[in-house]
Motif scaffolding. Structure first.
Motif, PDB file in Angstrom:
ATOM      1  N   PRO A  38      18.821  40.989  58.457  1.00 31.81           N
ATOM      2  CA  PRO A  38      20.411  41.321  57.447  1.00 31.81           C
ATOM      3  C   PRO A  38      21.780  40.596  58.358  1.00 31.81           C
ATOM      4  CG  PRO A  38      19.575  42.775  57.494  1.00 31.81           C
ATOM      5  CD  PRO A  38      18.313  42.677  58.751  1.00 31.81           C
ATOM      6  N   GLY A  39      22.270  39.949  57.466  1.00 31.13           N
ATOM      7  CA  GLY A  39      23.832  38.814  58.280  1.00 31.13           C
ATOM      8  C   GLY A  39      24.794  40.954  58.419  1.00 31.13           C
ATOM      9  N   ASN A  40      25.878  40.117  58.563  1.00 30.53           N
ATOM     10  CA  ASN A  40      26.534  41.249  58.572  1.00 30.53           C
ATOM     11  C   ASN A  40      27.249  41.444  56.848  1.00 30.53           C
ATOM     12  OD1 ASN A  40      28.575  43.130  59.244  1.00 30.53           O
ATOM     13  ND2 ASN A  40      29.494  42.006  60.803  1.00 30.53           N
ATOM     14  N   PHE A  41      27.992  42.584  56.769  1.00 32.41           N
ATOM     15  CA  PHE A  41      28.716  42.804  55.334  1.00 32.41           C
ATOM     16  C   PHE A  41      30.062  42.274  55.082  1.00 32.41           C
ATOM     17  CE2 PHE A  41      26.484  46.762  55.483  1.00 32.41           C
ATOM     18  CZ  PHE A  41      25.130  47.212  54.060  1.00 32.41           C
ATOM     19  N   LEU A  42      30.615  42.380  54.234  1.00 34.04           N
ATOM     20  CA  LEU A  42      32.024  41.514  54.698  1.00 34.04           C
ATOM     21  C   LEU A  42      32.893  43.372  54.746  1.00 34.04           C
ATOM     22  CD1 LEU A  42      30.612  40.605  51.412  1.00 34.04           C
ATOM     23  CD2 LEU A  42      33.389  40.270  50.761  1.00 34.04           C
ATOM     24  N   PHE A  43      32.801  42.605  56.369  1.00 32.59           N
ATOM     25  CA  PHE A  43      33.238  44.261  57.107  1.00 32.59           C
ATOM     26  C   PHE A  43      35.149  44.608  56.928  1.00 32.59           C
ATOM     27  CE2 PHE A  43      33.122  41.610  60.673  1.00 32.59           C
ATOM     28  CZ  PHE A  43      33.817  41.519  60.969  1.00 32.59           C
ATOM     29  N   GLY A  44      35.441  43.552  56.397  1.00 30.08           N
ATOM     30  CA  GLY A  44      36.830  43.322  56.189  1.00 30.08           C
ATOM     31  C   GLY A  44      37.201  44.682  55.059  1.00 30.08           C
ATOM     32  N   CYS A  45      36.610  45.357  53.972  1.00 28.13           N
ATOM     33  CA  CYS A  45      36.489  45.168  53.227  1.00 28.13           C
ATOM     34  C   CYS A  45      36.553  46.862  53.189  1.00 28.13           C
ATOM     35  CB  CYS A  45      35.958  44.543  51.447  1.00 28.13           C
ATOM     36  SG  CYS A  45      36.256  43.391  51.075  1.00 28.13           S
ATOM     37  N   MET A  46      36.215  47.367  54.537  1.00 23.04           N
ATOM     38  CA  MET A  46      35.796  49.277  54.385  1.00 23.04           C
ATOM     39  C   MET A  46      37.222  49.259  54.515  1.00 23.04           C
ATOM     40  SD  MET A  46      32.440  48.092  57.411  1.00 23.04           S
ATOM     41  CE  MET A  46      31.426  47.736  56.324  1.00 23.04           C
ATOM     42  N   PRO A  47      37.389  50.537  54.014  1.00 26.94           N
ATOM     43  CA  PRO A  47      38.564  51.412  53.794  1.00 26.94           C
ATOM     44  C   PRO A  47      39.216  51.770  55.392  1.00 26.94           C
ATOM     45  CG  PRO A  47      36.803  52.484  52.361  1.00 26.94           C
ATOM     46  CD  PRO A  47      36.039  51.177  53.060  1.00 26.94           C
ATOM     47  N   ILE A  48      38.429  51.825  56.409  1.00 30.82           N
ATOM     48  CA  ILE A  48      38.946  52.046  57.777  1.00 30.82           C
ATOM     49  C   ILE A  48      39.277  51.030  58.604  1.00 30.82           C
ATOM     50  CG2 ILE A  48      36.074  51.328  58.823  1.00 30.82           C
ATOM     51  CD1 ILE A  48      36.749  53.124  61.129  1.00 30.82           C
ATOM     52  N   TYR A  49      39.549  49.838  57.858  1.00 26.12           N
ATOM     53  CA  TYR A  49      39.855  48.776  58.452  1.00 26.12           C
ATOM     54  C   TYR A  49      41.124  48.183  57.242  1.00 26.12           C
ATOM     55  CZ  TYR A  49      36.592  46.916  61.819  1.00 26.12           C
ATOM     56  OH  TYR A  49      35.112  46.996  62.458  1.00 26.12           O
ATOM     57  N   LEU A  50      41.360  48.815  56.381  1.00 26.28           N
ATOM     58  CA  LEU A  50      42.553  48.817  55.124  1.00 26.28           C
ATOM     59  C   LEU A  50      43.505  49.362  55.767  1.00 26.28           C
ATOM     60  CD1 LEU A  50      40.842  48.367  52.185  1.00 26.28           C
ATOM     61  CD2 LEU A  50      40.981  46.603  53.237  1.00 26.28           C
ATOM     62  N   TYR A  51      42.514  50.717  56.444  1.00 27.57           N
ATOM     63  CA  TYR A  51      43.703  51.080  57.191  1.00 27.57           C
ATOM     64  C   TYR A  51      44.535  50.434  58.814  1.00 27.57           C
ATOM     65  CZ  TYR A  51      44.614  55.290  60.566  1.00 27.57           C
ATOM     66  OH  TYR A  51      45.151  55.878  61.168  1.00 27.57           O
ATOM     67  N   MET A  52      43.338  50.324  59.432  1.00 26.40           N
ATOM     68  CA  MET A  52      43.823  49.453  60.277  1.00 26.40           C
ATOM     69  C   MET A  52      44.829  48.561  60.030  1.00 26.40           C
ATOM     70  SD  MET A  52      40.289  50.094  62.875  1.00 26.40           S
ATOM     71  CE  MET A  52      41.127  48.810  63.943  1.00 26.40           C
ATOM     72  N   PHE A  53      44.502  47.685  59.620  1.00 23.25           N
ATOM     73  CA  PHE A  53      45.496  46.451  59.056  1.00 23.25           C
ATOM     74  C   PHE A  53      46.035  46.750  57.350  1.00 23.25           C
ATOM     75  CE2 PHE A  53      41.600  45.386  61.892  1.00 23.25           C
ATOM     76  CZ  PHE A  53      42.428  44.106  62.944  1.00 23.25           C
ATOM     77  N   PRO A  54      47.242  47.418  57.155  1.00 20.86           N
ATOM     78  CA  PRO A  54      47.572  47.396  56.654  1.00 20.86           C
ATOM     79  C   PRO A  54      48.550  46.100  56.060  1.00 20.86           C
ATOM     80  CG  PRO A  54      49.184  48.553  58.141  1.00 20.86           C
ATOM     81  CD  PRO A  54      47.850  48.118  59.187  1.00 20.86           C
ATOM     82  N   PRO A  55      49.013  45.512  54.932  1.00 17.62           N
ATOM     83  CA  PRO A  55      49.072  44.445  54.595  1.00 17.62           C
ATOM     84  C   PRO A  55      50.618  44.290  54.943  1.00 17.62           C
ATOM     85  CG  PRO A  55      49.311  45.878  53.157  1.00 17.62           C
ATOM     86  CD  PRO A  55      47.997  46.589  53.797  1.00 17.62           C
ATOM     87  N   ASN A  56      51.065  43.050  55.881  1.00 18.77           N
ATOM     88  CA  ASN A  56      52.296  42.536  56.247  1.00 18.77           C
ATOM     89  C   ASN A  56      51.718  40.837  56.963  1.00 18.77           C
ATOM     90  OD1 ASN A  56      50.512  42.133  58.857  1.00 18.77           O
ATOM     91  ND2 ASN A  56      50.728  44.903  59.258  1.00 18.77           N
ATOM     92  N   LEU A  75      46.968  38.892  56.108  1.00 19.15           N
ATOM     93  CA  LEU A  75      46.454  38.000  54.669  1.00 19.15           C
ATOM     94  C   LEU A  75      45.250  39.550  54.357  1.00 19.15           C
ATOM     95  CD1 LEU A  75      47.423  34.842  55.186  1.00 19.15           C
ATOM     96  CD2 LEU A  75      49.000  36.661  54.293  1.00 19.15           C
ATOM     97  N   TYR A  76      45.649  39.600  52.718  1.00 20.00           N
ATOM     98  CA  TYR A  76      44.182  40.200  52.292  1.00 20.00           C
ATOM     99  C   TYR A  76      43.763  38.872  50.891  1.00 20.00           C
ATOM    100  CZ  TYR A  76      45.347  45.063  53.423  1.00 20.00           C
ATOM    101  OH  TYR A  76      45.032  45.867  54.282  1.00 20.00           O
ATOM    102  N   ASP A  77      42.217  38.704  51.230  1.00 15.82           N
ATOM    103  CA  ASP A  77      41.599  38.044  49.398  1.00 15.82           C
ATOM    104  C   ASP A  77      41.889  38.954  47.976  1.00 15.82           C
ATOM    105  OD1 ASP A  77      40.253  40.199  49.520  1.00 15.82           O
ATOM    106  OD2 ASP A  77      38.181  38.693  50.309  1.00 15.82           O
ATOM    107  N   GLU A  78      41.494  38.026  47.200  1.00 15.51           N
ATOM    108  CA  GLU A  78      41.730  37.509  46.254  1.00 15.51           C
ATOM    109  C   GLU A  78      40.798  39.649  45.891  1.00 15.51           C
ATOM    110  OE1 GLU A  78      37.658  36.342  46.321  1.00 15.51           O
ATOM    111  OE2 GLU A  78      39.098  35.837  47.118  1.00 15.51           O
ATOM    112  N   LEU A  79      40.034  40.317  46.808  1.00 16.66           N
ATOM    113  CA  LEU A  79      39.384  41.166  46.374  1.00 16.66           C
ATOM    114  C   LEU A  79      39.937  42.583  47.448  1.00 16.66           C
ATOM    115  CD1 LEU A  79      35.284  40.228  47.328  1.00 16.66           C
ATOM    116  CD2 LEU A  79      36.688  40.982  45.017  1.00 16.66           C
TER     117      LEU A  79
END
Length: 370
Positions: free
Chosen positions: A220-238, A242-246
């Motif tokens: 298996p390859g890696n997930f879209l790990f940038g979509c996991m809530p832990i990373y949305l918490y660690m990297f808030p939008p500023n 940058l956030y993508d369309e998802l």
């Protein structure tokens, strides 16, 4: 035109789920008679909680983990079954028991995966200033376990090759190496240089199981790990994030894409070197992407918000209030959520991805002529 293409892709994804595996087991030739799983928390069915003191006392060793299927904690990092469980169900096998489960049933394979494990050894990571916090049982340790297991069932190497000829090997590793680097450094650009070494460790594992007699290996390859809530918490939008369309962290999506592309290139090279072995890339990235893009149609209300967790943010995630901690609530209906605990997914999300992977990715690849 781009929107029409996207709509078509989404319809194909939904149709694949609706068809629900019309490919029958009899079409997989020769038939699979065992599964050997290596990996981390995406696949662990109980090794970490038996591996060390930290695992034994981790949240994974108690409810609410396992609450919605097993009704007790089995060491699985979800509310119920994992993708490997659905793979086992498809082949009509018992669920794969953890290697460290002394009472395990290994009649149709063994699960060597350990939650928190890495492709590189903990010593190698430590030299890079990266700590593996849960276990020392990296991919190489799991391979040593596999070798010990083989010695117990077939002391003769040729006999082992015969026993493994119809087995399916799944080597799911390398995600945590990158995860830990991101969590400790947050210098995403500097992490790209790790990827060849991480994939090199995965490549070495593939070559080792082939030498033992593996004829079908899924990687298996890696997930879209940038979509996991832990990373949305660690990297808030500023301005710097940058956030993508998802609404996922764009830099992390690019990093996982780079890692997956490097892995696919490596697998193609390995396939050329071993033409009699089927080496299959399992596209976890697009399985997750299709799920997120079609979440509403699939019945999910929450895609990027943690079900079991607590946080004063849109991701409902807090590093000091994670799933399993005292007073941390579970959402009323986990089947409506994609993310279970901010890092791992719910049983229903795993089932949808497992069905898509089997139907569109794994079964066609292991069934065709080498």
């Amino acid at each position: 035109m781009a929107n029409n293409a996207k709509t078509y892709v989404n319809l194909v994804f939904l149709l694949a789920i609706a068809l629900s595996l019309h490919v029958i087991q009899g079409q997989v030739q020769p038939p699979i008679d065992a599964i050997y799983q290596f990996g981390d928390s995406i696949s662990d069915t109980g090794n970490l909680i038996r591996d060390n003191f930290i695992g034994e006392h981790s949240p994974f060793a108690s409810l609410p983990y396992g609450q919605d299927f097993f009704h007790e904690a089995t060491g699985r990092c979800s509310n119920g079954r994992l993708m490997i469980d659905f793979f086992a169900e498809y082949f009509k096998f018992p669920y794969l028991d953890a290697y460290l489960n002394k009472a395990g049933n290994f009649s149709h394979g063994v699960n060597f995966a350990v939650a928190g494990s890495t492709a590189l050894t903990t010593g190698t990571l430590a030299l890079k200033g990266i700590i593996s916090p849960l276990t020392w049982s990296s991919l190489s340790v799991q391979l040593n376990w596999f070798q010990s297991y083989l010695t117990s069932i077939c002391p003769d190497l040729n006999d082992c090759k015969n026993k493994l000829a119809n087995a399916l090997f799944i080597i799911e590793s390398g995600g945590n190496d990158i995860n830990y680097a991101v969590m400790e450094r947050k210098n995403i650009q500097g992490i790209y240089g790790m990827v060849p070494e991480v994939i090199g460790a995965v490549k070495a594992a593939i070559e080792e199981v082939i030498n033992f007699g593996a004829t079908r290996v899924v990687v298996p390859g890696n997930f879209l790990f940038g979509c996991m809530p832990i990373y949305l918490y660690m990297f808030p939008p500023n301005n710097a994030t940058l956030y993508d369309e998802l609404h996922c962290v764009e830099q992390l999506i690019e990093l996982s894409t780079f890692q997956n592309n490097f892995l696919q290139k490596t697998l193609k090279e390995l396939q050329a070197e071993h033409p009699l072995v089927k080496i299959v890339y399992a596209d976890y990235f697009n399985a997750m992407k299709g799920l997120l893009q079609n979440a509403t149609a699939l019945g999910f209300d929450e895609t990027l918000r943690t079900c079991c967790g607590m946080g004063d943010n849109s991701a409902n995630f807090g590093i000091t209030k994670i799933c399993g901690f005292k007073g941390v609530p579970v959402c009323p209906n986990p089947d409506k959520s994609v993310s279970w605990d901010g890092i791992h997914m719910t049983e229903r999300a795993y089932k949808i991805m497992a069905d898509w992977l089997l139907q569109h990715n794994i079964l066609p690849a292991i069934s065709k002529a080498a």
